[in-house]
Motif scaffolding. Sequence first.
Motif, mmCIF file in Angstrom:
data_model
loop_
_atom_site.group_PDB
_atom_site.id
_atom_site.type_symbol
_atom_site.label_atom_id
_atom_site.label_comp_id
_atom_site.label_asym_id
_atom_site.label_seq_id
_atom_site.Cartn_x
_atom_site.Cartn_y
_atom_site.Cartn_z
ATOM 1 N N THR A 1 13.366 -29.298 -145.181
ATOM 2 C CA THR A 1 14.341 -30.090 -145.930
ATOM 3 C C THR A 1 15.744 -29.914 -145.370
ATOM 4 O O THR A 1 16.452 -30.896 -145.106
ATOM 5 N N LEU A 2 16.153 -28.676 -145.174
ATOM 6 C CA LEU A 2 17.514 -28.417 -144.708
ATOM 7 C C LEU A 2 17.770 -28.981 -143.312
ATOM 8 O O LEU A 2 18.913 -29.279 -142.959
ATOM 9 N N SER A 3 16.715 -29.133 -142.539
ATOM 10 C CA SER A 3 16.887 -29.683 -141.191
ATOM 11 C C SER A 3 16.886 -31.211 -141.190
ATOM 12 O O SER A 3 17.102 -31.824 -140.142
ATOM 13 N N THR A 4 16.657 -31.822 -142.373
ATOM 14 C CA THR A 4 16.572 -33.289 -142.421
ATOM 15 C C THR A 4 17.579 -33.928 -143.374
ATOM 16 O O THR A 4 17.640 -35.153 -143.460
ATOM 17 N N ILE A 5 18.361 -33.134 -144.101
ATOM 18 C CA ILE A 5 19.360 -33.717 -144.999
ATOM 19 C C ILE A 5 20.710 -33.799 -144.295
ATOM 20 O O ILE A 5 20.951 -33.132 -143.285
ATOM 21 N N ASP A 6 21.597 -34.616 -144.845
ATOM 22 C CA ASP A 6 22.943 -34.751 -144.295
ATOM 23 C C ASP A 6 23.671 -33.410 -144.395
ATOM 24 O O ASP A 6 23.590 -32.716 -145.413
ATOM 25 N N GLU A 7 24.389 -33.078 -143.357
ATOM 26 C CA GLU A 7 25.071 -31.779 -143.287
ATOM 27 C C GLU A 7 26.085 -31.590 -144.411
ATOM 28 O O GLU A 7 26.401 -30.452 -144.785
ATOM 29 N N LYS A 8 26.572 -32.676 -144.990
ATOM 30 C CA LYS A 8 27.584 -32.559 -146.047
ATOM 31 C C LYS A 8 27.039 -31.840 -147.281
ATOM 32 O O LYS A 8 27.807 -31.304 -148.084
ATOM 33 N N HIS A 9 25.708 -31.821 -147.442
ATOM 34 C CA HIS A 9 25.115 -31.157 -148.603
ATOM 35 C C HIS A 9 24.997 -29.644 -148.410
ATOM 36 O O HIS A 9 24.757 -28.916 -149.376
ATOM 37 N N MET A 10 25.169 -29.189 -147.190
ATOM 38 C CA MET A 10 24.962 -27.769 -146.903
ATOM 39 C C MET A 10 25.988 -26.875 -147.588
ATOM 40 O O MET A 10 25.720 -25.701 -147.844
#
Length: 224
Positions: free
Chosen positions: A90-99
């Motif tokens: 999941t973390l490798s496929t979501i927009d970086e702004k959510h990190m």
Amino acid sequence: MTIVMNFFGNNIEPALIEHLDIYRVFLGIKGKNGVPKIKYKNGHMQYENNMSIVVSQGFKRVSDKEFTINLESTKSLTPAKLYKALCKITLSTIDEKHMVDLKQTVKWLTCVDTPQLRLPRVAANVVHNGFSKVPQIVNYIRKIDDFGIPHIVSEFRIGSFVYVYIIPFSEKDTVDFIADEEYEKFWDTFKHYRSINDWRFDCLDSIKEMSINENIRLVQNGQP
């Protein structure tokens, strides 16, 4: 970043890869090293000439049209690592702004000596509709201030095998979705999942290695 990726590759990803090996053999899905051949204490599985081959000393004849096969694994599984592997996808496929809201999630993912923590259950099922040999990931990100819904929920699918899971420890969540009533409210919101029967809700909290054996049931349908 290299250190983090090496950590995932050496410690986390093998948990998911080994968990999915049996599905990949049945479906003939190739990875970096082709379709795996799985060795068991009492046999092996492989994919050859467009068919799955199972060799085992654990065959049991139930009837003229039904057999069961027990395969004793030579490997172990750590449930929490399996959950981490799903979250890593999941973390490798979501927009970086959510990190920015997932700092505690990343800390949990990358910490080797993480104590056992309570985690939301992972829903698993066999859903033939939407079958695909290519692994698929769908991410749902909350856009409204309804904190009865997790910040991020993901669906991971390979073949007909579907996993639905919550990304834990988001700073945008005010509950952890561990209590039954919290989880039920979340599950009721996703009506397209709720409408499907036979979901299994797995607890993947444990950081202890577990021996996993496979039990396969084969039934002949139709006329011989």
